[in-house]
Design a protein around this motif. Sequence first.
Motif, short mmCIF file in Angstrom:
data_model
loop_
_atom_site.label_atom_id
_atom_site.label_comp_id
_atom_site.label_asym_id
_atom_site.label_seq_id
_atom_site.Cartn_x
_atom_site.Cartn_y
_atom_site.Cartn_z
N GLU A 167 0.75 -1.18 -0.09
CA GLU A 167 -0.01 0.04 0.05
C GLU A 167 1.08 1.26 -0.06
OE1 GLU A 167 -1.11 0.77 4.49
OE2 GLU A 167 -2.39 -0.86 3.49
N ALA A 168 0.30 2.31 -0.30
CA ALA A 168 1.13 3.70 -0.46
C ALA A 168 0.38 4.57 0.31
CB ALA A 168 1.34 3.90 -1.78
N ARG A 169 1.18 5.71 0.99
CA ARG A 169 0.38 6.71 1.60
C ARG A 169 0.94 8.00 1.09
NH1 ARG A 169 -3.69 7.89 5.48
NH2 ARG A 169 -3.23 10.10 6.33
N GLU A 170 0.06 8.86 0.47
CA GLU A 170 0.34 10.17 -0.19
C GLU A 170 -0.62 11.17 0.65
OE1 GLU A 170 2.68 10.61 -2.58
OE2 GLU A 170 3.17 8.59 -2.70
N GLY A 171 0.05 11.93 1.34
CA GLY A 171 -0.62 13.13 2.04
C GLY A 171 -1.75 12.52 2.84
N THR A 212 -4.66 6.75 1.62
CA THR A 212 -4.01 5.72 1.72
C THR A 212 -4.40 4.97 0.39
OG1 THR A 212 -3.78 5.67 4.05
CG2 THR A 212 -3.36 3.63 2.92
N PHE A 213 -3.60 4.49 -0.43
CA PHE A 213 -3.89 3.52 -1.42
C PHE A 213 -3.54 2.04 -1.34
CE2 PHE A 213 -2.87 7.89 -2.81
CZ PHE A 213 -4.05 8.24 -3.85
N ARG A 214 -4.65 1.14 -1.42
CA ARG A 214 -4.37 -0.10 -1.52
C ARG A 214 -5.34 -0.80 -2.46
NH1 ARG A 214 -6.78 1.22 3.75
NH2 ARG A 214 -4.63 0.59 4.65
N HIS A 215 -5.15 -2.31 -2.43
CA HIS A 215 -5.97 -2.85 -3.66
C HIS A 215 -7.29 -3.20 -3.11
CE1 HIS A 215 -7.12 -5.37 -6.87
NE2 HIS A 215 -7.29 -6.76 -5.91
N PRO A 245 -8.29 3.20 9.36
CA PRO A 245 -8.76 4.58 9.92
C PRO A 245 -9.07 5.24 8.81
CG PRO A 245 -6.39 4.00 10.12
CD PRO A 245 -6.93 2.77 9.75
N LEU A 246 -10.13 5.96 8.96
CA LEU A 246 -10.59 6.97 7.82
C LEU A 246 -10.36 8.43 8.43
CD1 LEU A 246 -13.61 4.82 6.57
CD2 LEU A 246 -11.62 5.30 5.82
N PRO A 247 -10.64 9.34 7.73
CA PRO A 247 -11.12 9.16 6.17
C PRO A 247 -9.68 8.93 5.32
CG PRO A 247 -10.98 11.48 6.75
CD PRO A 247 -10.74 10.72 7.96
N GLY A 248 -9.82 8.80 3.81
CA GLY A 248 -8.89 8.69 3.16
C GLY A 248 -8.35 7.55 2.34
N GLU A 249 -9.13 6.14 2.43
CA GLU A 249 -8.72 5.25 1.73
C GLU A 249 -9.00 5.33 0.12
OE1 GLU A 249 -9.08 0.94 3.29
OE2 GLU A 249 -10.86 1.22 2.18
N VAL A 250 -8.12 4.93 -0.43
CA VAL A 250 -8.64 4.62 -2.09
C VAL A 250 -8.28 3.26 -2.52
CG1 VAL A 250 -8.17 5.24 -4.42
CG2 VAL A 250 -7.84 7.00 -2.55
N SER A 251 -9.07 2.40 -3.05
CA SER A 251 -8.81 1.11 -3.51
C SER A 251 -9.57 0.62 -4.73
CB SER A 251 -9.32 0.26 -2.23
OG SER A 251 -10.79 0.39 -2.01
N GLY A 252 -9.36 -0.52 -5.04
CA GLY A 252 -10.23 -1.17 -6.14
C GLY A 252 -10.81 -2.56 -5.90
N HIS A 253 -10.28 -3.51 -6.72
CA HIS A 253 -10.76 -4.80 -6.29
C HIS A 253 -11.90 -5.31 -6.64
CE1 HIS A 253 -10.56 -9.00 -4.70
NE2 HIS A 253 -11.50 -8.45 -3.93
#
Length: 222
Positions: A128-132, A135-138, A145-153
């Motif tokens: 996963e990657a944290r940018e500002g 947080t980016f994960r699959h 912990p929220l807010p700020g999660e970006v995912s797909g899958h």
Amino acid sequence: MNGYDFTLAGARVTALPSGGLWWADARLLAVSDLHLGKSERMARRGGALLPPYDTAETLSRLEDDIAATAPATVICLGDSFDDDTAARALPDWAATRLTALMAGRRWIWITGNHDPGPTGLAGTHLAEAREGPLTFRHIADPDAPLPGEVSGHYHPKTCLTLRGRRITRRCLLTDGQRAILPAYGAYTGGLACTAPVLDALMGPRAVAILLGTPPVPVPMRV
């Protein structure tokens, strides 16, 4: 740019018609579930024979988004290849196109469930990657912990009636706390946004941003 702007954890981001997510202030483009090599993988495993154009179509889509946004960073949110063998079997012409896209910018490959191992390509491989604030994960983590999660899958899609016709559209889901991106690749299926797993992840005011030019937001639960 024909996109739909919304706020995620205080970051102003844009849902693109392609299914990508553009964060202009960070010059960051996120895409999910390219599934490069899907037709090759299905043929190899004795599945349905699909026209072998999915990789070229997906890369053309990515080239267009990169040309339009000129990102400094690209994050691929996992399942970039349909499996590890498809990654190793990537044709030379496709590897050349990918290499050209990666040149001069930071490129992050997030581990997916279809492609858990290294692809042999350049770039950084992370769980996963944290940018500002993001947080980016699959796969979305219900305990994150929220807010700020970006995912797909999950490849979210929605069904709706338009002028008496029932249509299905890929969509990006967001409730302002997290975002779940649609599959970016050609030949990918989808999961209805009414599915229990998606319903449990998204807040009561979640919207489904229907892909198109421009993308159109509708209530996720209709």
